[in-house]
Design an enzyme around this catalytic site. Structure first.
Site, PDB file in Angstrom:
ATOM      1  N   CYS A   1       0.701  -1.233  -0.025  1.00  0.00           N
ATOM      2  CA  CYS A   1       0.059  -0.040   0.040  1.00  0.00           C
ATOM      3  C   CYS A   1       1.008   1.442  -0.046  1.00  0.00           C
ATOM      4  O   CYS A   1       0.403   2.499  -0.212  1.00  0.00           O
ATOM      5  CB  CYS A   1      -1.009   0.083   1.151  1.00  0.00           C
ATOM      6  SG  CYS A   1      -1.986  -1.360   0.974  1.00  0.00           S
TER       7      CYS A   1
ATOM      8  N   ASN B   1      -9.881  -0.275  -0.378  1.00  0.00           N
ATOM      9  CA  ASN B   1      -8.518  -0.065  -0.175  1.00  0.00           C
ATOM     10  C   ASN B   1      -7.743  -0.430  -1.603  1.00  0.00           C
ATOM     11  O   ASN B   1      -8.265  -1.838  -1.778  1.00  0.00           O
ATOM     12  CB  ASN B   1      -7.998  -0.828   0.665  1.00  0.00           C
ATOM     13  CG  ASN B   1      -6.556  -0.708   1.233  1.00  0.00           C
ATOM     14  OD1 ASN B   1      -5.607  -0.341   0.360  1.00  0.00           O
ATOM     15  ND2 ASN B   1      -5.883  -1.131   2.091  1.00  0.00           N
TER      16      ASN B   1
ATOM     17  N   HIS C   1      -3.392   7.498   2.330  1.00  0.00           N
ATOM     18  CA  HIS C   1      -3.799   5.981   1.990  1.00  0.00           C
ATOM     19  C   HIS C   1      -5.158   5.841   2.462  1.00  0.00           C
ATOM     20  O   HIS C   1      -5.587   5.995   3.463  1.00  0.00           O
ATOM     21  CB  HIS C   1      -2.825   5.061   2.628  1.00  0.00           C
ATOM     22  CG  HIS C   1      -3.114   3.561   2.108  1.00  0.00           C
ATOM     23  ND1 HIS C   1      -3.596   3.162   0.986  1.00  0.00           N
ATOM     24  CD2 HIS C   1      -3.355   2.582   2.985  1.00  0.00           C
ATOM     25  CE1 HIS C   1      -3.854   2.046   0.805  1.00  0.00           C
ATOM     26  NE2 HIS C   1      -3.753   1.564   2.096  1.00  0.00           N
TER      27      HIS C   1
END
Ligand code: COA
Length: 322
Positions: free
Chosen positions: A113, A279, A249
């Site tokens: 990520c 996500n 994020h």
């Protein structure tokens, strides 16, 4: 001194949308649980046969167009992905061929990520060092391919997509600083515990899935992102109030809220797309960035703080004047 500046952004999401209600039919979950614990309402899922490079190509074309550039002017391609089309060549090389670009360096970065933030750090340093003048930086994922659709603790969280940025050499910054970190001691808290070198049989069904100790990851993410914000501000002698936009994020609205509180930023200066995208791992920051630019919310001259946290653990930030 040469700096890099953000010349253009692009994003792309696959057509298919999977809502929380759809997930209720797949696993023992509820729209209410997912909303309340994560802020996610829906996510996009790549079609069968649609690959990370397909998504990356669309996002890249949009970013190159927004930058007013031609593909032939790109002299560095860095793709952040955890879900490459093939073991090799890298997705960056596949993308290079799609865009009919030849000869420049092209490689993938794998920091889950945090991948896009890492890729921005690499590209920014290449431009500052004079080894590139126009870099295509992409975060692209088909993370749905790594999901166990029987595991409700993970499959509701992720989605697919791609975001891209064109960075170009400039006499003025641009990117003010990048901060990249990792600590491999935490590998087991968030991982896909299979791989080529272990003799992973890619043809075996259901072989490689994301596994996560969500609660522990959550606490580490909140603490670590708080620290990276402090580190970034200190390095640049800035106050919290100097930041115009936080582009975090997009993993969980509660993690985003905690970082915004730490910065004492009101949520209308925090870019939030987690409700629509879930996500998307390395794609999450550039997708959020592109969405806010295209909505006209982020304007030239504003100060942006991008931050991310992911498997590894990895974490980092990019501070930029847009
Ligand atoms: N639907 C319904 N119930 C669920 C569920 C789902 N999709 N997933 C888990 N649950 C249940 C659990 O089984 C548990 O039940 P129990 O109390 O009977 O054992 C309960 O919900 C609470 O689980 P818990 O894991 O403590 O919830 P949480 O508040 O920590 O939220 C996450 C779970 C995953 C949303 C949260 O921990 C999180 O966001 N972690 C970080 C994830 C992340 O950001 N990862 C990527 C980093 S890049």
């Amino acid at each position: 001194m040469t700096y890099s500046r953000i010349a253009g952004t692009g994003g792309y999401l696959p057509e298919k949308v999977l809502t929380n209600k759809d997930l209720e039919k797949i696993v023992d979950t509820s729209d209410q649980w997912i909303r309340e614990r994560t802020g996610i309402l829906r996510r996009h899922i790549a079609a069968a046969g649609e690959t990370t490079c397909d998504l990356a190509e669309q996002a890249s074309r949009r970013a190159i167009e927004a930058a007013g550039r031609q593909p032939g002017e790109i002299d560095l391609i860095v793709v952040a992905t955890t879900t490459p089309d093939q073991v090799f060549p890298s997705t960056a090389c596949l993308l290079q061929s799609r865009l009919d670009i030849h000869g420049c360096a092209a490689f993938d970065v794998q920091a889950v990520c945090t991948g896009f933030v890492y890729a921005m750090g690499v590209a920014d340093n290449s431009i500052k060092a004079g080894s590139a003048r126009c870099a295509l930086v992409v975060g692209a994922e088909t993370f749905s391919r790594l999901l166990n659709w029987k595991d409700r603790t993970t499959c509701v969280l992720f989605g697919d997509g791609a975001g891209a940025v064109v960075l170009e050499a400039s006499d003025e910054p641009g990117i003010l600083s990048t901060h990249l970190h990792a600590d491999g001691d935490y590998a087991s808290l968030l991982q896909v515990p299979h791989g080529v070198s272990q003799g992973y049989d890619a043809m075996q069904e259901n072989a490689a899935f994301v596994e996560m100790r969500g609660n522990e990851v959550f606490k580490m993410a909140v603490n670590t992102l708080g620290r990276i914000v402090d580190e970034t501000l200190e390095k640049n002698n800035l106050r919290k109030s100097d930041i115009d936009w936080l582009i975090p994020h997009q993993a969980n609205i509660r993690i985003i809220n905690a970082t915004a509180r730490k910065l004492r930023m009101s949520l209308d200066h925090v870019v939030v797309t987690v409700q629509d995208h879930g996500n998307t791992s390395a794609a999450s920051v550039p997708l959020a960035f592109d969405a806010a630019v295209r909505e006209g919310r982020i304007k030239r001259g504003e100060t942006l703080l991008m931050e991310a946290f992911g498997g590894g653990f990895t974490w980092g930030s990019v501070l930029a004047k847009y």
